[in-house]
Write a protein that holds these residues in place. Structure first.
Motif, PDB file in Angstrom:
ATOM      1  N   ALA A 152       0.757  -1.291  -0.013  1.00 49.90           N
ATOM      2  CA  ALA A 152      -0.082   0.107  -0.029  1.00 49.90           C
ATOM      3  C   ALA A 152       0.929   1.242   0.032  1.00 49.90           C
ATOM      4  CB  ALA A 152      -0.958   0.023   1.100  1.00 49.90           C
ATOM      5  N   ILE A 153       2.132   1.322   0.779  1.00 53.15           N
ATOM      6  CA  ILE A 153       2.873   2.308   0.620  1.00 53.15           C
ATOM      7  C   ILE A 153       3.456   2.614  -0.929  1.00 53.15           C
ATOM      8  CG2 ILE A 153       5.215   3.344   1.381  1.00 53.15           C
ATOM      9  CD1 ILE A 153       4.854   1.667   3.782  1.00 53.15           C
ATOM     10  N   GLN A 154       3.831   1.655  -1.638  1.00 51.97           N
ATOM     11  CA  GLN A 154       4.040   1.889  -2.892  1.00 51.97           C
ATOM     12  C   GLN A 154       3.088   2.364  -3.784  1.00 51.97           C
ATOM     13  OE1 GLN A 154       5.678  -1.609  -4.725  1.00 51.97           O
ATOM     14  NE2 GLN A 154       6.660  -0.534  -6.474  1.00 51.97           N
ATOM     15  N   LYS A 155       1.926   1.840  -3.467  1.00 50.42           N
ATOM     16  CA  LYS A 155       0.545   2.114  -4.216  1.00 50.42           C
ATOM     17  C   LYS A 155       0.125   3.552  -4.103  1.00 50.42           C
ATOM     18  CE  LYS A 155      -3.667  -0.048  -5.294  1.00 50.42           C
ATOM     19  NZ  LYS A 155      -4.828  -1.089  -4.895  1.00 50.42           N
ATOM     20  N   ALA A 167      -2.577   2.868 -13.441  1.00 51.91           N
ATOM     21  CA  ALA A 167      -2.676   1.351 -13.131  1.00 51.91           C
ATOM     22  C   ALA A 167      -1.598   1.120 -12.138  1.00 51.91           C
ATOM     23  CB  ALA A 167      -2.410   0.440 -14.395  1.00 51.91           C
ATOM     24  N   CYS A 168      -1.703   1.262 -10.844  1.00 47.22           N
ATOM     25  CA  CYS A 168      -0.942   1.102  -9.638  1.00 47.22           C
ATOM     26  C   CYS A 168      -1.265  -0.314  -9.296  1.00 47.22           C
ATOM     27  CB  CYS A 168      -0.917   2.128  -8.597  1.00 47.22           C
ATOM     28  SG  CYS A 168      -0.425   3.676  -9.266  1.00 47.22           S
ATOM     29  N   ASP A 169      -1.110  -1.280 -10.060  1.00 46.46           N
ATOM     30  CA  ASP A 169      -1.275  -2.659  -9.276  1.00 46.46           C
ATOM     31  C   ASP A 169       0.337  -3.246  -9.009  1.00 46.46           C
ATOM     32  OD1 ASP A 169      -3.916  -2.578  -9.626  1.00 46.46           O
ATOM     33  OD2 ASP A 169      -4.063  -2.904 -11.696  1.00 46.46           O
ATOM     34  N   PHE A 170       0.449  -3.817  -7.935  1.00 46.19           N
ATOM     35  CA  PHE A 170       1.508  -4.481  -7.389  1.00 46.19           C
ATOM     36  C   PHE A 170       1.175  -5.828  -6.807  1.00 46.19           C
ATOM     37  CE2 PHE A 170       2.034   0.247  -7.131  1.00 46.19           C
ATOM     38  CZ  PHE A 170       2.838   0.363  -8.170  1.00 46.19           C
ATOM     39  N   GLY A 171       1.982  -6.784  -6.999  1.00 45.28           N
ATOM     40  CA  GLY A 171       1.694  -8.043  -6.098  1.00 45.28           C
ATOM     41  C   GLY A 171       2.438  -8.240  -4.844  1.00 45.28           C
ATOM     42  N   ASP A 172       1.843  -9.213  -4.088  1.00 41.00           N
ATOM     43  CA  ASP A 172       2.259  -9.651  -2.760  1.00 41.00           C
ATOM     44  C   ASP A 172       3.400 -10.182  -2.423  1.00 41.00           C
ATOM     45  OD1 ASP A 172      -0.155  -8.312  -1.696  1.00 41.00           O
ATOM     46  OD2 ASP A 172      -1.372  -9.882  -2.423  1.00 41.00           O
ATOM     47  N   GLY A 317      -7.189  -0.396   1.243  1.00 43.55           N
ATOM     48  CA  GLY A 317      -8.398  -0.951   0.190  1.00 43.55           C
ATOM     49  C   GLY A 317      -8.489  -0.427  -1.021  1.00 43.55           C
ATOM     50  N   PHE A 318      -8.567   0.682  -1.659  1.00 49.62           N
ATOM     51  CA  PHE A 318      -8.043   1.826  -1.115  1.00 49.62           C
ATOM     52  C   PHE A 318      -9.110   2.807  -0.896  1.00 49.62           C
ATOM     53  CE2 PHE A 318      -3.450   1.916  -0.766  1.00 49.62           C
ATOM     54  CZ  PHE A 318      -3.102   3.171  -0.591  1.00 49.62           C
ATOM     55  N   GLY A 319      -9.353   3.013   0.485  1.00 49.14           N
ATOM     56  CA  GLY A 319     -10.488   4.027   1.015  1.00 49.14           C
ATOM     57  C   GLY A 319      -9.791   5.403   1.026  1.00 49.14           C
ATOM     58  N   PHE A 320      -8.575   5.449   1.129  1.00 46.22           N
ATOM     59  CA  PHE A 320      -7.956   6.866   1.299  1.00 46.22           C
ATOM     60  C   PHE A 320      -6.842   6.835   0.083  1.00 46.22           C
ATOM     61  CE2 PHE A 320      -9.566   6.034   5.705  1.00 46.22           C
ATOM     62  CZ  PHE A 320     -10.216   7.143   5.783  1.00 46.22           C
ATOM     63  N   TYR A 321      -6.782   8.048  -0.667  1.00 48.45           N
ATOM     64  CA  TYR A 321      -5.310   8.250  -1.185  1.00 48.45           C
ATOM     65  C   TYR A 321      -4.466   9.331  -0.628  1.00 48.45           C
ATOM     66  CZ  TYR A 321      -8.228   5.594  -4.753  1.00 48.45           C
ATOM     67  OH  TYR A 321      -9.009   4.585  -5.189  1.00 48.45           O
TER      68      TYR A 321
END
Length: 476
Positions: A152-155, A167-172, A317-321
């Motif tokens: 989430a930090i990276q996102k 498209a900020c999608d990163f794997g776990d 989640g991302f509720g906050f940006y």
């Protein structure tokens, strides 16, 4: 006896307790050439341990749980589980010392030992199985949550730099491996008595990100000028879908509360006088009151801010940006907290295996010998080969499973529902019957039986729904 003197050594010589696998962080698990541990804990350290154990990844799912249950059932469910947890802690804290016909009030240094002494070896082994599944599952859940927070930090940085439509999608997987590598190092902490500093830091981190989640939700409600949500919660296309989501929400709330399985280990760190059970009851009351307040606020303001769009994990989640730096800081606090939380829940498993192997192979240097290492500017490091190999294998296994099932809400629901009733209801109630000599079909016996059956039905409902959600997530 009241202060924890010679009864420790006398009790430890009992063959039954020597040969039974029980979790313990006491001086029994230390090599014979070590001096006995001094118990120096107090209300402050106990509250820190409890908050570290209770406020974990579960708090992040409470807004989502509130959204499934609505404005009436949601808060009532949290209060219900808070009451159950407090009742369980009061019953269990009295089990730390059990009357011994030969040695007086002897210590039960772990939840499992208390069950065995009060209910017999067979139910002690059953309790051990459930307890270790719970502890192991929590370690997996914490690994998943930490990885999600690091991602989430990276996102959030990506959204801040490239816009919310990027498209900020990163794997776990990468982050799960990082957390696993860190835990391999942290797992070399010998036992509970050596990690008070870690629990204090973790407790501070839990307060920090809880306040941030609460503040962001409150600020969004004020900014929008409207309280979202409804009495019935999120509407779904079918009644069965609603039922599964409600059951999963109950499982998530159950996961957020109980710490019964580590309570007596925490109590074993307390100094006396005053009696350990009195200190533990006060610490539990303070800690659960604080966590319940945070849970209601975080869950309530999160639901009020997002309504039907409430994310599964409030801060990722991302509720906050924005502000992105605050989101980054909150998620960093989550990671630091879960580093300590992982250890709080894993130390009993470490102790169980290492104690049994030390009893089984008393002359093995691999099992019992410690090597002292001294590096410049660092404290003395005591390295045990068994501890190094076993704990590393344990961390690797939780890391691998977390990579296979990286599903936050579903995993929390399954673990919470699977272990809540046996550990927080069944065994504490049964031990209360034995200690207080409650006869069958008395008023107290009937009321507690009804209470136990009701909690069993609730958690069974939650377990079925959470398993269904996990399967659906894996197949999707």
């Amino acid at each position: 006896m009241t202060g924890g003197g010679d009864d420790d050594n006398q009790r430890s010589s009992t063959p039954l307790l020597q040969s039974t696998v029980v979790a313990s962080s006491s001086d029994e698990s230390l090599p014979l050439d070590h001096p006995p541990l001094k118990r120096t804990g107090n209300i402050r350290t106990a509250v820190a341990h409890i908050i570290t154990g209770v406020i974990g990844s579960g708090v992040l799912s409470l807004a989502w749980s509130m959204a499934q249950l609505g404005w009436i059932a949601g808060p009532l469910s949290m209060l219900f589980f808070a009451f159950i947890t407090l009742l369980s802690t009061f019953l269990l804290s009295n089990c730390y010392r059990s009357p011994d016909p030969e040695y007086g009030p002897a210590r039960n240094r772990s939840y499992l030992e208390a069950v065995q002494v009060n209910l017999g070896e067979r139910r002690g082994w059953l309790c051990g199985l459930v307890a270790h599944i719970s502890l192991y599952g929590i370690a997996i859940a914490y690994t998943i949550t930490s990885a999600i927070s690091m991602r989430a930090i990276q996102k959030s940085n990506c959204y801040h730099e490239y816009g919310h439509e990027a498209a900020c999608d990163f794997g776990d997987t990468y982050y799960i491996l990082i957390f696993g590598a860190l835990q391999i190092v942290m797992s070399q902490i010998p036992n509970f008595h050596n990690m008070e500093w870690l629990s204090v830091i973790a407790a501070i981190m839990s307060f920090t990100y809880s306040f941030i989640g609460l503040g962001l939700g409150f600020a969004k409600v004020l900014g929008d000028g409207i309280v979202k949500g409804s009495i019935a919660g999120i509407s779904t296309s079918t009644a069965s879908q609603k039922m599964w989501l409600v059951s999963q929400a109950i499982g998530d709330i159950a996961f957020a509360y109980p710490y019964s399985v580590i309570l007596i280990e925490i109590q074993d760190t307390l100094a006396s006088p005053p009696p350990e059970n009195q200190t533990m009851k006060k610490a539990s009351t303070i800690a659960i009151s604080i966590t319940t307040f945070f849970y209601l606020c975080c869950g309530g303001f999160g639901y009020a801010a997002f309504g039907d769009s409430t994310p599964g994990n409030l801060l990722t989640g991302f509720g906050f940006y924005e502000p992105y730096w605050l989101i980054d800081f909150a998620n960093a606090c989550i990671v630091l907290h879960l580093v300590g939380g992982y250890q709080v829940y894993s130390q009993p498993i470490f102790a169980v295996v290492e104690k049994w192997l030390a009893w089984k192979y008393p002359n093995s240097g691999f099992v019992n010998h410690e090597y002292t290492l001294k590096f410049p500017l660092l404290p003395i490091l005591r390295l045990n080969l068994l501890r190094l190999c076993f704990r590393t294998t344990y961390v690797v296994s939780t890391t691998v499973i977390a990579m296979i099932f990286p599903y936050f809400n579903q995993v929390l629901g399954v673990i919470g529902a699977m272990t809540f009733w046996p550990l927080s209801i069944y065994f504490p109630v049964e031990m209360y019957f034995v200690q207080r000599k409650i006869g069958a079909w008395t008023t107290t016996w009937v009321l507690l039986r009804i209470f136990s059956i009701f909690c069993f039905l609730v958690t069974t409902f939650a377990l079925i729904g959470s398993i269904e959600g996990l399967i659906a997530a894996k197949l999707s």
